[in-house]
Design a protein around this motif. Structure first.
Motif: not given
Length: 284
Positions: A239-259
């Motif tokens: 969550e700490r990176l949300r303000p530093y990424l675009s909405d699309g990039d943050y959503a893609a990162l969350v998917r890749l990091c979710d077991p």
């Protein structure tokens, strides 16, 4: 996408370290994950039976056992760390005859010319004046003694071999988050890569450096998955990176990091991860 205004973390160290600060869980995860490469680095030092070794910034103490195995019962291993939680953890896993002390390495309560080797990993980069730290540690070396400074990730880490752009913006977001958190400018962190210059400016001779790659591909071991998921995907990103990424990039990162997500990075057959570990050694 606006970065938050974070209050710089309190603490005498560049990265907020204090006696009370505790990141022992992350240290344990890293040591379990990087154990093969750290053991190889220690083996390359060709320690002899009976030598005296100091682990400066020993963290949770796993390396104390690896060092003790090299110097034998006739040798001596001492672990030193600023954080009381880290030294408490180290006492639970270190060899029974190892000495563990909680102290600032700049003012270590140790006699000069005591050790044959100082081993210090991911530590001097936490100091506001790394050169002062090296001078303090070399004063503890016997004539001909050596200091071995280890640092992970001098080269940019590779996490998402299939999406270098997302990997790049994520790593840039992490760096910006930490600069905001600790109230630093990018130039404040340049010393982390200058291990060779640091040793030479401190008067060390016969300076040698070697970098190895910590490389993992799917399927990863349990220790590797625990480190990547807990220390990186959740502890450094999240969550700490949300303000530093675009909405699309943050959503893609969350998917890749979710077991639990079908796109979880560690389940991909093309998952390929690289992290560097650099060891610079100099003698007095």
């Amino acid at each position: 996408m606006n970065a938050p205004q974070l209050r710089p973390a309190a603490g005498p160290g560049l990265l907020g370290d204090t006696v009370a600060r505790d990141y022992s869980h992350k240290l344990r995860l890293f040591n379990a994950y990087a154990e093969p490469e750290l053991r190889q680095a220690i083996a390359a030092l060709d320690l002899q039976q009976g030598m005296r070794v100091l682990d400066a910034g020993c963290g949770t103490g796993e390396a104390l056992g690896w060092l003790a195995a090299r110097v034998g019962h006739a040798g001596m291993v001492v672990g030193l760390d600023l954080a009381s939680a880290h030294t408490s953890a180290a006492r639970t896993c270190a060899p029974r005859d190892a000495w563990i002390m909680q102290a600032n390495l700049l003012m270590a309560p140790l006699a000069r010319e005591t050790f044959d080797l100082v081993w210090s990993v991911n530590t001097v980069n936490h100091l506001r004046d790394p050169e002062q730290g090296v001078r303090a540690l070399t004063a503890l070396l016997r004539p001909g003694g050596r200091i071995a400074l280890g640092q992970s990730s001098l080269l940019p880490d590779m996490y998402f071999a299939w999406d270098s752009r997302l990997e790049r913006v994520t790593n840039e977001a992490v760096r910006q988050y930490y600069r905001d958190r600790y109230g630093l400018h990018e130039r404040d962190l340049t010393a982390v890569r200058s291990l060779v210059g640091l040793l030479r400016r401190s008067g060390l001779r016969d300076v040698a450096v070697r970098t190895c790659l910590i490389e993992r591909v799917a399927p990863v071991s349990a220790a590797d998955e625990a480190y990547l998921v807990e220390a990186i995907f959740r502890g450094s990103w999240g969550e700490r990176l949300r303000p530093y990424l675009s909405d699309g990039d943050y959503a893609a990162l969350v998917r890749l990091c979710d077991p639990e997500h079908p796109d979880f990075a560690l389940r991909r057959p093309d998952f390929h991860f690289l992290q560097s570990f650099t060891l610079a050694v100099g003698a007095i």
